[in-house]
Design a protein around this motif. Sequence first.
Motif, PDB file in Angstrom:
ATOM      1  N   VAL A  10       0.838  -1.111  -0.184  1.00 17.23           N
ATOM      2  CA  VAL A  10       0.091  -0.111  -0.029  1.00 17.23           C
ATOM      3  C   VAL A  10       1.135   1.156  -0.129  1.00 17.23           C
ATOM      4  CG1 VAL A  10      -1.683   1.375   1.266  1.00 17.23           C
ATOM      5  CG2 VAL A  10      -1.820  -1.193   1.305  1.00 17.23           C
ATOM      6  N   ILE A  14       1.321   5.685  -1.845  1.00 16.09           N
ATOM      7  CA  ILE A  14       1.306   6.783  -0.835  1.00 16.09           C
ATOM      8  C   ILE A  14       2.216   8.006  -0.873  1.00 16.09           C
ATOM      9  CG2 ILE A  14       1.011   7.648   1.478  1.00 16.09           C
ATOM     10  CD1 ILE A  14      -1.326   5.577   0.683  1.00 16.09           C
ATOM     11  N   GLU A  17      -0.851  11.717   1.009  1.00 17.52           N
ATOM     12  CA  GLU A  17      -2.209  11.274   1.746  1.00 17.52           C
ATOM     13  C   GLU A  17      -1.768  11.186   3.330  1.00 17.52           C
ATOM     14  OE1 GLU A  17      -2.493  10.023  -2.202  1.00 17.52           O
ATOM     15  OE2 GLU A  17      -1.113   9.485  -1.029  1.00 17.52           O
ATOM     16  N   VAL A  19      -2.243   9.163   6.874  1.00 15.84           N
ATOM     17  CA  VAL A  19      -2.314   7.566   7.118  1.00 15.84           C
ATOM     18  C   VAL A  19      -2.456   7.497   8.470  1.00 15.84           C
ATOM     19  CG1 VAL A  19      -1.204   5.503   7.042  1.00 15.84           C
ATOM     20  CG2 VAL A  19      -0.850   7.009   5.066  1.00 15.84           C
ATOM     21  N   LYS A  63      -6.947  12.724   1.263  1.00 15.05           N
ATOM     22  CA  LYS A  63      -7.383  11.458   1.338  1.00 15.05           C
ATOM     23  C   LYS A  63      -6.707  11.149   2.567  1.00 15.05           C
ATOM     24  CE  LYS A  63      -8.944  10.045  -3.000  1.00 15.05           C
ATOM     25  NZ  LYS A  63      -9.012   8.828  -4.084  1.00 15.05           N
ATOM     26  N   ILE A  65      -6.111   7.482   4.937  1.00 15.49           N
ATOM     27  CA  ILE A  65      -6.144   6.136   4.725  1.00 15.49           C
ATOM     28  C   ILE A  65      -5.844   5.685   6.122  1.00 15.49           C
ATOM     29  CG2 ILE A  65      -4.805   4.192   3.599  1.00 15.49           C
ATOM     30  CD1 ILE A  65      -5.632   6.231   1.612  1.00 15.49           C
ATOM     31  N   ILE A  92     -10.470   5.828   2.981  1.00 18.62           N
ATOM     32  CA  ILE A  92     -10.110   4.562   2.516  1.00 18.62           C
ATOM     33  C   ILE A  92      -9.847   3.894   3.962  1.00 18.62           C
ATOM     34  CG2 ILE A  92      -9.113   3.097   1.119  1.00 18.62           C
ATOM     35  CD1 ILE A  92      -8.382   5.365  -0.733  1.00 18.62           C
ATOM     36  N   ILE A  94      -8.542   0.265   5.243  1.00 18.71           N
ATOM     37  CA  ILE A  94      -8.056  -0.979   4.849  1.00 18.71           C
ATOM     38  C   ILE A  94      -7.922  -1.801   6.057  1.00 18.71           C
ATOM     39  CG2 ILE A  94      -5.919  -2.106   3.872  1.00 18.71           C
ATOM     40  CD1 ILE A  94      -5.699   0.543   2.591  1.00 18.71           C
ATOM     41  N   TYR A 131      -8.591  -6.763  -1.322  1.00 19.40           N
ATOM     42  CA  TYR A 131      -7.425  -5.893  -1.882  1.00 19.40           C
ATOM     43  C   TYR A 131      -6.888  -6.761  -3.090  1.00 19.40           C
ATOM     44  CZ  TYR A 131      -3.055  -3.490  -1.937  1.00 19.40           C
ATOM     45  OH  TYR A 131      -1.922  -2.512  -2.496  1.00 19.40           O
ATOM     46  N   PHE A 136      -4.926  -0.884  -6.141  1.00 17.86           N
ATOM     47  CA  PHE A 136      -5.011   0.185  -5.284  1.00 17.86           C
ATOM     48  C   PHE A 136      -4.724   1.373  -5.795  1.00 17.86           C
ATOM     49  CE2 PHE A 136      -3.370   2.438  -1.730  1.00 17.86           C
ATOM     50  CZ  PHE A 136      -4.481   2.568  -0.891  1.00 17.86           C
ATOM     51  N   LEU A 140      -6.902   4.728  -5.341  1.00 20.85           N
ATOM     52  CA  LEU A 140      -6.139   5.940  -4.556  1.00 20.85           C
ATOM     53  C   LEU A 140      -6.079   7.113  -5.484  1.00 20.85           C
ATOM     54  CD1 LEU A 140      -4.936   6.612  -1.947  1.00 20.85           C
ATOM     55  CD2 LEU A 140      -2.733   6.060  -2.896  1.00 20.85           C
TER      56      LEU A 140
END
Length: 180
Positions: A10, A14, A17, A19, A63, A65, A92, A94, A131, A136, A140
């Motif tokens: 993932v 990135i 974003e 996290v 975004k 995550i 998002i 996960i 996933y 992904f 994204l």
Amino acid sequence: MKRFDGIKNVMMHIEDEIVICNIGFPSRELYQIKDRDSNFYMLGSMGLASSIGLGLAMSQNKKVIVFDGDGSILMNLGSLVTIFSQNPKNLILIVFDNCCYGSTGNQCTYTQNVDLLEIAKSIGFKNSYNYDNINFKDILSTKQEDSVFIHYKILPGNADSPIIDLTPEQIKNRFMNAIK
């Protein structure tokens, strides 16, 4: 695949974003893989990464995550209903599902018999995926009309990742400065 490799998969996509990462070993693994000021490492509060991510998604344009685990989601299933009801388009979630509480001794969770993806779909998540069945990077980079739920099935086990060498205050302060 173990969680460490899943996080690595993932994180290679990135960029800017935000996290939010679940407690314990997932945070340690993320810290080892790709430490960034805009990563928030949970050092406690099991089950609340999804709620923190929801609040940030509602207050940010970027975004957000959230890396969460099956045990934490089971501990706070109400967060899924709240995320669905608030429906921030920039969130998002996960869920790394290894069928165990990985940070507390690998005790089994009920996801051996309960499908978290089906729970998300039954709540109403339109964008709910395994996933392994998605790209992904495309998710994204695409502007979503609804929150996204991604179920990432992984093997049990923790990487030998070092303890995060930041204090909770340092994590909080650098994170808050990064998301201003």
